[in-house]
Design a protein around this motif. Structure first.
Motif, short mmCIF file in Angstrom:
data_model
loop_
_atom_site.label_atom_id
_atom_site.label_comp_id
_atom_site.label_asym_id
_atom_site.label_seq_id
_atom_site.Cartn_x
_atom_site.Cartn_y
_atom_site.Cartn_z
N VAL A 97 0.89 -1.14 0.01
CA VAL A 97 0.02 -0.04 -0.01
C VAL A 97 0.93 1.43 -0.02
CG1 VAL A 97 -1.93 1.22 1.26
CG2 VAL A 97 -1.77 -1.18 1.26
N ILE A 98 0.61 2.08 -0.73
CA ILE A 98 1.08 3.48 -0.84
C ILE A 98 0.16 4.57 -0.40
CG2 ILE A 98 2.03 5.49 -2.12
CD1 ILE A 98 3.17 3.22 -4.00
N TYR A 99 0.40 5.44 0.77
CA TYR A 99 -0.51 6.43 1.40
C TYR A 99 -0.01 7.55 0.36
CZ TYR A 99 -2.47 3.23 4.58
OH TYR A 99 -3.37 2.01 5.14
N LEU A 114 7.81 4.06 -8.77
CA LEU A 114 8.93 3.31 -9.30
C LEU A 114 9.84 2.90 -8.14
CD1 LEU A 114 10.68 1.75 -11.55
CD2 LEU A 114 11.68 3.94 -11.94
N PHE A 115 10.30 3.94 -7.35
CA PHE A 115 11.14 3.74 -6.35
C PHE A 115 10.63 2.64 -5.29
CE2 PHE A 115 12.85 5.30 -2.15
CZ PHE A 115 14.26 5.04 -2.48
N MET A 116 9.34 3.21 -4.77
CA MET A 116 8.62 2.28 -3.88
C MET A 116 8.27 1.12 -4.40
SD MET A 116 6.15 5.16 -1.89
CE MET A 116 6.87 6.32 -1.22
N SER A 117 7.78 0.85 -5.67
CA SER A 117 7.83 -0.45 -6.17
C SER A 117 8.97 -1.43 -6.20
CB SER A 117 7.27 -0.45 -7.61
OG SER A 117 7.22 -1.74 -8.30
N ASN A 118 10.22 -0.65 -6.19
CA ASN A 118 11.42 -1.51 -6.29
C ASN A 118 11.61 -1.89 -4.73
OD1 ASN A 118 12.03 -1.16 -9.05
ND2 ASN A 118 13.14 0.44 -8.59
N PHE A 119 11.39 -1.29 -3.72
CA PHE A 119 11.51 -1.25 -2.31
C PHE A 119 10.47 -2.60 -1.96
CE2 PHE A 119 9.61 -1.08 1.82
CZ PHE A 119 10.73 -1.01 2.55
N PHE A 120 9.15 -2.32 -2.56
CA PHE A 120 8.66 -3.66 -2.15
C PHE A 120 8.97 -4.88 -2.91
CE2 PHE A 120 4.93 -0.36 -2.42
CZ PHE A 120 5.09 0.16 -0.99
N THR A 121 9.44 -4.70 -3.94
CA THR A 121 9.92 -6.17 -4.71
C THR A 121 11.14 -6.75 -3.84
OG1 THR A 121 9.14 -5.25 -6.88
CG2 THR A 121 10.88 -7.10 -6.83
N LYS A 122 11.74 -6.05 -3.45
CA LYS A 122 13.00 -6.48 -2.53
C LYS A 122 12.60 -7.20 -1.24
CE LYS A 122 16.25 -3.06 -4.62
NZ LYS A 122 17.12 -1.76 -4.40
N THR A 123 11.47 -6.41 -0.63
CA THR A 123 11.37 -6.76 0.70
C THR A 123 10.24 -7.52 1.21
OG1 THR A 123 9.81 -4.67 0.91
CG2 THR A 123 12.40 -4.22 1.53
N THR A 124 9.17 -7.68 -0.03
CA THR A 124 8.09 -8.55 0.39
C THR A 124 7.77 -9.49 -0.62
OG1 THR A 124 6.72 -7.10 -1.23
CG2 THR A 124 6.77 -6.37 1.22
N PRO A 125 7.80 -10.81 0.17
CA PRO A 125 7.98 -12.12 -0.59
C PRO A 125 6.31 -12.09 -1.44
CG PRO A 125 7.19 -12.50 1.53
CD PRO A 125 7.35 -11.01 1.55
N ILE A 162 -0.32 -5.96 2.58
CA ILE A 162 0.56 -6.66 3.23
C ILE A 162 0.70 -5.68 4.57
CG2 ILE A 162 3.07 -7.06 3.30
CD1 ILE A 162 2.79 -7.30 0.35
N ALA A 163 0.13 -6.04 5.74
CA ALA A 163 0.04 -5.20 6.87
C ALA A 163 1.34 -5.05 7.64
CB ALA A 163 -1.03 -5.85 7.66
N ASP A 164 2.36 -4.74 6.87
CA ASP A 164 3.57 -4.66 7.45
C ASP A 164 4.45 -3.52 6.90
OD1 ASP A 164 6.88 -5.56 7.33
OD2 ASP A 164 5.96 -6.43 9.11
N ARG A 165 5.28 -2.79 7.57
CA ARG A 165 6.31 -1.95 7.13
C ARG A 165 6.78 -2.18 5.76
NH1 ARG A 165 11.56 -1.33 7.84
NH2 ARG A 165 11.52 0.93 8.05
N HIS A 190 7.19 7.22 12.93
CA HIS A 190 6.69 5.86 12.95
C HIS A 190 7.37 5.02 11.87
CE1 HIS A 190 3.25 7.66 15.11
NE2 HIS A 190 3.32 8.68 14.37
N GLN A 191 8.47 4.71 12.03
CA GLN A 191 9.29 3.69 11.13
C GLN A 191 8.90 2.31 11.43
OE1 GLN A 191 13.68 4.81 11.08
NE2 GLN A 191 12.98 6.57 12.37
N ASP A 192 8.04 2.11 12.55
CA ASP A 192 7.49 0.76 12.64
C ASP A 192 6.45 0.52 11.77
OD1 ASP A 192 6.02 2.90 14.20
OD2 ASP A 192 5.14 1.22 15.07
N LEU A 193 5.61 1.52 11.12
CA LEU A 193 4.52 1.36 10.15
C LEU A 193 5.23 1.50 8.71
CD1 LEU A 193 2.18 3.71 11.93
CD2 LEU A 193 2.13 1.09 11.85
N PHE A 194 6.08 2.35 8.42
CA PHE A 194 6.47 2.60 7.09
C PHE A 194 7.87 2.35 6.80
CE2 PHE A 194 3.51 5.85 8.39
CZ PHE A 194 2.18 5.62 7.36
N GLY A 195 8.01 1.39 5.77
CA GLY A 195 9.48 1.20 5.34
C GLY A 195 9.95 1.92 4.11
N VAL A 196 9.20 2.84 3.55
CA VAL A 196 9.38 3.45 2.40
C VAL A 196 8.93 4.75 2.50
CG1 VAL A 196 7.96 2.39 0.68
CG2 VAL A 196 10.12 3.78 0.00
#
Length: 274
Positions: free
Chosen positions: A54-56, A261-272, A127-130, A152-158
């Motif tokens: 999710v992107i807010y 694009l930046f956020m999608s690359n982050f999600f690709t690396k961090t979420t299975p 995906i209910a995780d940072r 709130h770095q516990d909520l957001f990874g990017v």
């Protein structure tokens, strides 16, 4: 005639491929005792069987939850391209997305982090995780995205910012900030502890993936460069983009392409894959 029909069918098929669903939802804020609207955009292939990042996406001063849909439409096809959910909250006029110490009706940090996010995670296949959650925005929303993600770095990874008001102290008479924090002359501590540039100490290297961009003709250009320098001084990795452009929708419609694009690359690396 047959060729024309075939062409129309092909055109229809292309439209259908990018058919992200846009809906307006109403969320209840207990802390402010009111209903608040948000837009939720889901990809064409959305299914509760597969959890998505999710992107807010936050609006600027004077705007509302519908701004990105009516004026920033360039992001909508990217919801299908990157297979993400985008949520556009309502931050009211001049909330700056923090909890106002002066006005109980402006508690938007609590609303986004403790009320809106749980609502979205309980009503959509997220995906209910940072690792699967990002936040960005324009102008006031750029400030809000960095403010909320730093705190709130516990909520957001990017997180990202487009033309963000990342230091509003040089603008003490603008955009209702004094209504939310009191005047700078009488309440300097409120201003100092709620402006993004003073929150860099909350970050450690690689604790939050960051992309910040601003137009070279923007009135927030200088404060964005100052934030960039402060992040460099503290060895905080981040993407920093300056392009010709002003504080307007043509710039943001271009900027959102880089942000997603930046956020999608982050999600690709961090979420299975789920």
């Amino acid at each position: 005639m047959k060729r024309l029909c075939a062409l129309l069918v092909l055109m229809f098929a292309v439209v259908v491929v990018f058919a992200a669903k846009i809906e307006t939802v109403s969320t209840y804020s207990k802390v402010m005792n009111k209903e608040i609207k948000a837009v939720v955009v889901t990809p064409d292939n959305y299914s509760t069987a597969k959890r998505l990042p999710v992107i807010y996406l936050l609006h600027g001063y004077g705007g509302n939850y519908n701004d990105w849909i009516t004026q920033g439409k360039s992001f909508i096809p990217l919801v299908d391209t990157y297979d993400v959910i985008v949520v556009c909250p309502d931050g009211a006029i001049g909330s700056w997305y923090f909890d106002s110490p002066m006005d109980k009706n402006f508690q938007y940090e609590t609303y986004v982090t403790k009320e809106l996010i749980p609502f979205v995670d309980s009503h959509y296949a997220t995906i209910a995780d940072r690792a699967g959650r990002g936040i960005t925005g324009l102008s006031m929303g750029g400030h809000g995205a960095l403010y909320l993600s730093f705190r709130h770095q516990d909520l957001f990874g990017v997180a990202g910012s487009m033309s963000g008001g990342v230091d509003f102290r040089p603008f003490p008479n603008n955009w209702d900030i004094a209504k939310r924090l009191g005047t700078y002359a009488e309440n300097p501590d409120n201003w100092e502890k709620n402006t993004v540039v003073n929150l860099v100490h909350l970050l450690t290297p690689k604790s939050l993936s960051l992309i910040i961009d601003c137009g070279s003709e923007d009135f927030f250009y200088k404060v964005n460069c100052q934030l960039h320098e402060k992040l460099l001084d503290r060895n905080i990795p981040h993407d920093f983009i300056i392009r010709p452009g002003a504080h307007n929708w043509p710039y943001w419609n271009n900027s959102i392409q880089y942000q997603m694009l930046f956020m999608s690359n982050f999600f690709t690396k961090t979420t299975p894959v789920k």
